[in-house]
Design a protein around this motif. Structure first.
Motif, PDB file in Angstrom:
ATOM      1  N   MET A   1      40.606  46.640  45.097  1.00 26.91           N
ATOM      2  CA  MET A   1      40.431  45.282  45.627  1.00 26.91           C
ATOM      3  C   MET A   1      41.692  44.858  46.358  1.00 26.91           C
ATOM      4  SD  MET A   1      39.766  41.832  43.465  1.00 26.91           S
ATOM      5  CE  MET A   1      39.839  40.259  44.281  1.00 26.91           C
ATOM      6  N   PRO A   2      41.562  44.275  47.577  1.00 25.49           N
ATOM      7  CA  PRO A   2      42.761  43.879  48.298  1.00 25.49           C
ATOM      8  C   PRO A   2      43.520  42.799  47.555  1.00 25.49           C
ATOM      9  CG  PRO A   2      40.783  43.006  49.344  1.00 25.49           C
ATOM     10  CD  PRO A   2      40.325  43.966  48.306  1.00 25.49           C
ATOM     11  N   GLY A   3      44.843  42.925  47.546  1.00 29.01           N
ATOM     12  CA  GLY A   3      45.679  41.876  46.973  1.00 29.01           C
ATOM     13  C   GLY A   3      45.915  42.003  45.491  1.00 29.01           C
ATOM     14  N   SER A   4      45.357  43.024  44.829  1.00 29.69           N
ATOM     15  CA  SER A   4      45.602  43.169  43.395  1.00 29.69           C
ATOM     16  C   SER A   4      47.080  43.429  43.152  1.00 29.69           C
ATOM     17  CB  SER A   4      44.770  44.327  42.829  1.00 29.69           C
ATOM     18  OG  SER A   4      43.396  44.040  42.929  1.00 29.69           O
ATOM     19  N   ALA A   5      47.655  42.732  42.201  1.00 28.97           N
ATOM     20  CA  ALA A   5      49.085  42.857  41.937  1.00 28.97           C
ATOM     21  C   ALA A   5      49.329  43.830  40.797  1.00 28.97           C
ATOM     22  CB  ALA A   5      49.676  41.492  41.598  1.00 28.97           C
ATOM     23  N   PRO A   6      50.406  44.611  40.852  1.00 31.39           N
ATOM     24  CA  PRO A   6      50.692  45.562  39.782  1.00 31.39           C
ATOM     25  C   PRO A   6      51.165  44.881  38.506  1.00 31.39           C
ATOM     26  CG  PRO A   6      52.475  45.542  41.382  1.00 31.39           C
ATOM     27  CD  PRO A   6      51.391  44.698  41.947  1.00 31.39           C
ATOM     28  N   HIS A   7      51.560  43.652  38.627  1.00 26.43           N
ATOM     29  CA  HIS A   7      52.096  42.948  37.463  1.00 26.43           C
ATOM     30  C   HIS A   7      51.645  41.500  37.529  1.00 26.43           C
ATOM     31  CE1 HIS A   7      54.866  41.311  34.493  1.00 26.43           C
ATOM     32  NE2 HIS A   7      55.255  40.441  35.388  1.00 26.43           N
ATOM     33  N   ARG A   8      51.265  40.932  36.373  1.00 28.41           N
ATOM     34  CA  ARG A   8      50.884  39.519  36.383  1.00 28.41           C
ATOM     35  C   ARG A   8      51.721  38.786  35.346  1.00 28.41           C
ATOM     36  NH1 ARG A   8      46.118  37.716  36.431  1.00 28.41           N
ATOM     37  NH2 ARG A   8      46.664  35.781  35.435  1.00 28.41           N
ATOM     38  N   ARG A   9      51.986  37.523  35.646  1.00 22.38           N
ATOM     39  CA  ARG A   9      52.670  36.694  34.656  1.00 22.38           C
ATOM     40  C   ARG A   9      51.677  35.702  34.099  1.00 22.38           C
ATOM     41  NH1 ARG A   9      54.869  34.416  39.538  1.00 22.38           N
ATOM     42  NH2 ARG A   9      54.215  32.261  39.832  1.00 22.38           N
ATOM     43  N   SER A  10      51.939  35.200  32.924  1.00 22.11           N
ATOM     44  CA  SER A  10      51.029  34.263  32.283  1.00 22.11           C
ATOM     45  C   SER A  10      51.054  32.933  33.004  1.00 22.11           C
ATOM     46  CB  SER A  10      51.420  34.054  30.815  1.00 22.11           C
ATOM     47  OG  SER A  10      51.359  35.272  30.104  1.00 22.11           O
ATOM     48  N   LEU A  11      49.894  32.258  32.977  1.00 19.18           N
ATOM     49  CA  LEU A  11      49.863  30.899  33.486  1.00 19.18           C
ATOM     50  C   LEU A  11      50.749  30.032  32.604  1.00 19.18           C
ATOM     51  CD1 LEU A  11      46.048  30.421  34.161  1.00 19.18           C
ATOM     52  CD2 LEU A  11      47.856  30.570  35.865  1.00 19.18           C
ATOM     53  N   ALA A 191      52.035  33.112  46.803  1.00 19.05           N
ATOM     54  CA  ALA A 191      53.095  33.810  47.530  1.00 19.05           C
ATOM     55  C   ALA A 191      52.908  35.314  47.492  1.00 19.05           C
ATOM     56  CB  ALA A 191      54.459  33.440  46.958  1.00 19.05           C
ATOM     57  N   ASP A 192      52.193  35.820  46.477  1.00 19.07           N
ATOM     58  CA  ASP A 192      52.047  37.255  46.290  1.00 19.07           C
ATOM     59  C   ASP A 192      50.701  37.805  46.742  1.00 19.07           C
ATOM     60  OD1 ASP A 192      54.554  37.230  45.071  1.00 19.07           O
ATOM     61  OD2 ASP A 192      53.686  36.839  43.104  1.00 19.07           O
ATOM     62  N   ILE A 193      49.721  36.959  46.886  1.00 22.60           N
ATOM     63  CA  ILE A 193      48.363  37.405  47.125  1.00 22.60           C
ATOM     64  C   ILE A 193      48.192  37.926  48.556  1.00 22.60           C
ATOM     65  CG2 ILE A 193      47.505  35.162  47.899  1.00 22.60           C
ATOM     66  CD1 ILE A 193      44.981  35.643  46.298  1.00 22.60           C
ATOM     67  N   ASP A 194      47.253  38.861  48.725  1.00 24.22           N
ATOM     68  CA  ASP A 194      46.894  39.349  50.054  1.00 24.22           C
ATOM     69  C   ASP A 194      46.390  38.171  50.898  1.00 24.22           C
ATOM     70  OD1 ASP A 194      45.232  40.410  52.212  1.00 24.22           O
ATOM     71  OD2 ASP A 194      45.369  42.342  51.202  1.00 24.22           O
ATOM     72  N   PRO A 195      46.875  38.012  52.129  1.00 23.42           N
ATOM     73  CA  PRO A 195      46.433  36.889  52.967  1.00 23.42           C
ATOM     74  C   PRO A 195      44.917  36.816  53.143  1.00 23.42           C
ATOM     75  CG  PRO A 195      48.375  37.895  53.921  1.00 23.42           C
ATOM     76  CD  PRO A 195      47.961  38.777  52.778  1.00 23.42           C
ATOM     77  N   GLU A 196      44.244  37.941  53.134  1.00 23.27           N
ATOM     78  CA  GLU A 196      42.781  37.923  53.256  1.00 23.27           C
ATOM     79  C   GLU A 196      42.147  37.153  52.107  1.00 23.27           C
ATOM     80  OE1 GLU A 196      38.819  38.506  54.468  1.00 23.27           O
ATOM     81  OE2 GLU A 196      40.714  38.638  55.569  1.00 23.27           O
ATOM     82  N   LEU A 197      42.739  37.242  50.913  1.00 23.49           N
ATOM     83  CA  LEU A 197      42.187  36.528  49.759  1.00 23.49           C
ATOM     84  C   LEU A 197      42.491  35.033  49.823  1.00 23.49           C
ATOM     85  CD1 LEU A 197      42.727  39.084  46.866  1.00 23.49           C
ATOM     86  CD2 LEU A 197      40.813  38.822  48.446  1.00 23.49           C
ATOM     87  N   ILE A 198      43.573  34.654  50.493  1.00 26.36           N
ATOM     88  CA  ILE A 198      43.796  33.227  50.757  1.00 26.36           C
ATOM     89  C   ILE A 198      42.672  32.691  51.628  1.00 26.36           C
ATOM     90  CG2 ILE A 198      45.326  31.543  51.844  1.00 26.36           C
ATOM     91  CD1 ILE A 198      47.677  33.271  51.047  1.00 26.36           C
ATOM     92  N   LYS A 199      42.261  33.484  52.608  1.00 24.97           N
ATOM     93  CA  LYS A 199      41.153  33.071  53.476  1.00 24.97           C
ATOM     94  C   LYS A 199      39.847  32.996  52.687  1.00 24.97           C
ATOM     95  CE  LYS A 199      43.217  35.067  57.667  1.00 24.97           C
ATOM     96  NZ  LYS A 199      43.064  36.083  58.743  1.00 24.97           N
TER      97      LYS A 199
END
Length: 686
Positions: A1-11, A191-199
């Protein structure tokens, strides 16, 4: 999936926070509004104790009956419900003793929609379902903006229904905001997400028009026919700016030097229907989509702060970062762009080519609700709330009369008239209100009020402000006019039987005990209350009114709750009233947003009679899944269906660790619209 991050932080901020909302709701819906000082720093009194003046006027304001002129403007042919059309039903004085005859539900913690015995429900449409021709089937792992623009959007809030025939109609749904933590695997922030997913997120905002049909059982589903009315409105849909502020310097930008065109609408929460059958959809927490406020012109910063736009510090933190794909969301580059949001938007569901109109004469606030009544002389009144702690309630009255069947004429009604803000005065001594919610010595929270004119299309009544300034900076105009600070005014709805108008005041945990008054009797106000307004002579065009508080929400076992004097051992708990609607019998239906945080039970749809022997007998009709808010609701004109919209199910979870799997029991939840009906075809509720 486009924009998947290798690391996530908690909300951040796990668990319920300000006003009972979840941490994720505060982040994604309103940008942590409750974690900042309330934007209203005016010195307007919390309570105007003009006791002697009030007493002399009170009796006169209580007289009068529902105007026959409004009843003469019946709108059944348009398919708008009587409540939306503003026409009192037959027997407009509210005679009789309506009673809700369903068995009220106990509080729920189930990950499902629960309805009373004898009722059934189905999911009508869910996030990602096809809306437009050529829309692909939803593919969670491969989302694109092009696909989302043709599919049902994300969180579904306000719901309206325009009847086309007995078993066919048009469903309108607001898509208020997006939960990127549930939409995209590995989401951290914009700030980290794939620009396509912002759209994709931008395309999931706005609204949907979907043609639906009723099946033999009584439920509703999308039509499989031509669906010529189906439409998606998004954050990039071209719209017209109309009314007196159109073209003003405050609305001009580099992309639109004329100040009359804007792309899209944002954070559309509640809404209403007009007597001529159009949708009024309301932009609410638009402030959180903008960055760069620290770089805006100094002369603009005071107004930006009044609307909750960050003007210092890291304005990009926890932001969706629409500016990464469209720089108009950066106020350091385009400081006027934010002024083009926060409006009531009119949309014609029966005309796919109708360009949405942002109606500036209805003011720019964090709009919650825009519901109408017809005045005695045939004009249109629109009631609106500003969903912010310590903000105001408003009314617009058109200059010209409504003409049944004249779509061209009616399209101009919201661009000329008078915009008002409310000042409320109680009839009990101020010292009787200590924030505890205790009833005053006369046994009722009530008083009088006046609608203070702010401007017409030609004249400003606020010193030092032009008409355009009043409309673009309506909150500041309300400050100067001395309006009454209320506890997050949300939806407004007129009762089709009595003509009274009701406002949901959701809560205000920031109100201190010394700030309590008769119209907002608790400080802090964790659970909210309902305000009832009776216009002078029952005329929606009046500039004076009486008011009372028939419901003070919370656990009925607590002493600071009140249910119109009804036996509290026989009513259900309720917290955070949000959206309202009425059935044809004059029963008030209340959906909630915040019960989990304050009562520990799921949000729900409640119903309560508002006149007669059983006034105050509040029951729970439907409950929604884990972490979901109960939105909508809307009762069809035939009183056979109620639509609700459980939005943000599983909001406290993530794609990797979901807290809800409703409605499909798959790997992730999907905001959806639900229809509920009686299995034997009886009227909803009674």
């Amino acid at each position: 999936m486009p924009g998947s991050a290798p690391h996530r932080r908690s909300l951040p901020l796990v668990g319920p926070v300000g006003g009972g909302r979840s941490a994720a709701t505060c982040r994604f819906r309103c940008g942590y509004a409750c974690f900042h000082d309330a934007p209203n720093t005016s010195d307007n009194p919390y309570f105007g104790d003009v006791f002697s003046r009030m007493v002399s006027r009170r009796a006169a304001l209580r007289t009068g009956a529902v105007g026959a002129g409004a009843a003469a403007l019946g709108l059944g042919a348009l398919g708008a419900p009587a409540a939306a059309a503003g026409a009192p039903a037959k027997g407009g004085k509210g005679k009789g003793n309506p009673r809700l005859k369903f068995e009220g539900l106990p509080p729920s913690t189930a990950d499902d929609v629960v309805v009373p015995k004898g009722y059934a429900h189905n999911v009508v449409i869910r996030w990602g379902d096809p809306v437009l021709p050529g829309a692909p089937e939803f593919d969670f792992e491969n989302q694109t903006a092009e696909a989302q623009e043709k599919q049902f959007g994300y969180n579904c809030d306000y719901v309206a229904f325009r009847e086309l025939s007995r078993d066919r109609g048009l469903l309108w749904v607001n898509h208020e905001y997006t939960n990127e933590n549930l939409m995209f695997a590995g989401y951290t922030d914009g700030a980290d997400i794939d620009p396509e997913l912002i759209k994709v997120s931008m395309a999931a905002h706005g609204g949907s028009i979907v043609e639906i049909v009723r099946d033999r059982k009584g439920g509703w589903r999308p039509s499989k026919g031509k669906r010529r009315f189906n439409r998606r409105i998004t954050a990039t849909t071209p719209m017209r700016i109309t009314g007196p502020a159109a073209g003003d310097a405050l609305l001009r930008t580099e992309a639109d030097p004329e100040g009359t065109e804007v792309l899209g609408m944002l954070n559309n929460c509640a809404g209403g229907m007009t007597p001529w059958g159009t949708i009024l959809t309301c932009e609410e927490n638009f402030n959180q989509y903008f960055v760069g406020g620290e770089g805006a012109p100094e002369e603009a910063k005071a107004a930006l702060k009044r609307y909750g736009v960050p003007v210092e510090g890291d304005t990009r933190k926890d932001n969706r970062r629409f500016d990464r794909v469209d720089e108009r969301f950066d106020l350091s580059k385009h400081p006027n762009e934010v002024n083009r949001f926060g409006w009531v938007v009119e949309i014609d569901p029966t005309d796919p080519d109708y360009k949405p109109r942002k109606r500036t004469l209805l003011g720019r606030i964090k709009h919650e609700g825009a519901n109408t009544r017809i005045t005695d002389d045939g004009r249109v009144a629109v009631y609106m709330g500003d969903d912010e702690r310590f903000d105001y309630i408003y009314k617009f009255v058109s200059k010209n009369r409504y003409r049944k069947g004249s779509r061209r004429h009616n399209d101009t009604l919201l661009d000329s008239g008078t915009l008002y803000v409310a000042r409320l005065t109680g009839n009990s001594p101020a010292e009787e209100f200590d924030g505890s919610g205790k009833l005053p010595s006369d046994g009722a929270f009530d008083g009088v009020g006046e609608w203070i004119p702010l401007c017409t299309e030609e004249e400003s009544y606020v010193d030092g402000m032009t008409v355009a300034e009043v409309l673009v900076h309506t909150r500041i105009a309300g400050d100067k006019a001395g309006a009454t600070k209320m506890d997050r005014p949300e939806d407004f709805e007129p009762n089709p039987v009595t003509g009274k108008v009701y406002c949901a005041l959701t809560n205000n945990s920031a109100r201190e005990p010394g700030q309590a008054d008769e119209s907002n009797p608790r400080g802090p106000n964790k659970h909210g209350h309902i305000l009832e307004i009776t216009e002078a002579g029952d005329d929606a065009g009046a500039t004076e009114f009486t008011w009372d508080v028939p419901v003070v929400c919370g656990d009925p076992a607590d002493p600071d709750t009140y249910f119109a004097g009804y036996d509290k051992s026989k009513v259900a708990p309720i917290s955070a009233p949000d959206n309202l609607t009425f059935d044809k019998h004059g029963n008030l239906w209340i959906s909630t947003d915040g019960q989990p945080g304050e009562l520990g039970i799921h949000d729900a749809l409640h119903a309560v009679p508002m006149h007669g022997k059983y006034k105050g007998e509040l029951k729970t009709f439907a409950t929604v899944p884990v972490d979901a808010e109960c939105c909508g609701p809307f009762i069809t004109e035939d009183n056979k269906t109620v639509f609700i919209a459980p939005q943000h199910p599983g909001e406290e979870g993530t794609v990797e660790e979901p807290t809800s799997t409703w409605p499909d029991r798959g790997a992730f939840p999907r905001p959806s619209v639900v229809s509920i009906w009686h299995k034997k075809g009886k009227d909803i509720g009674s």
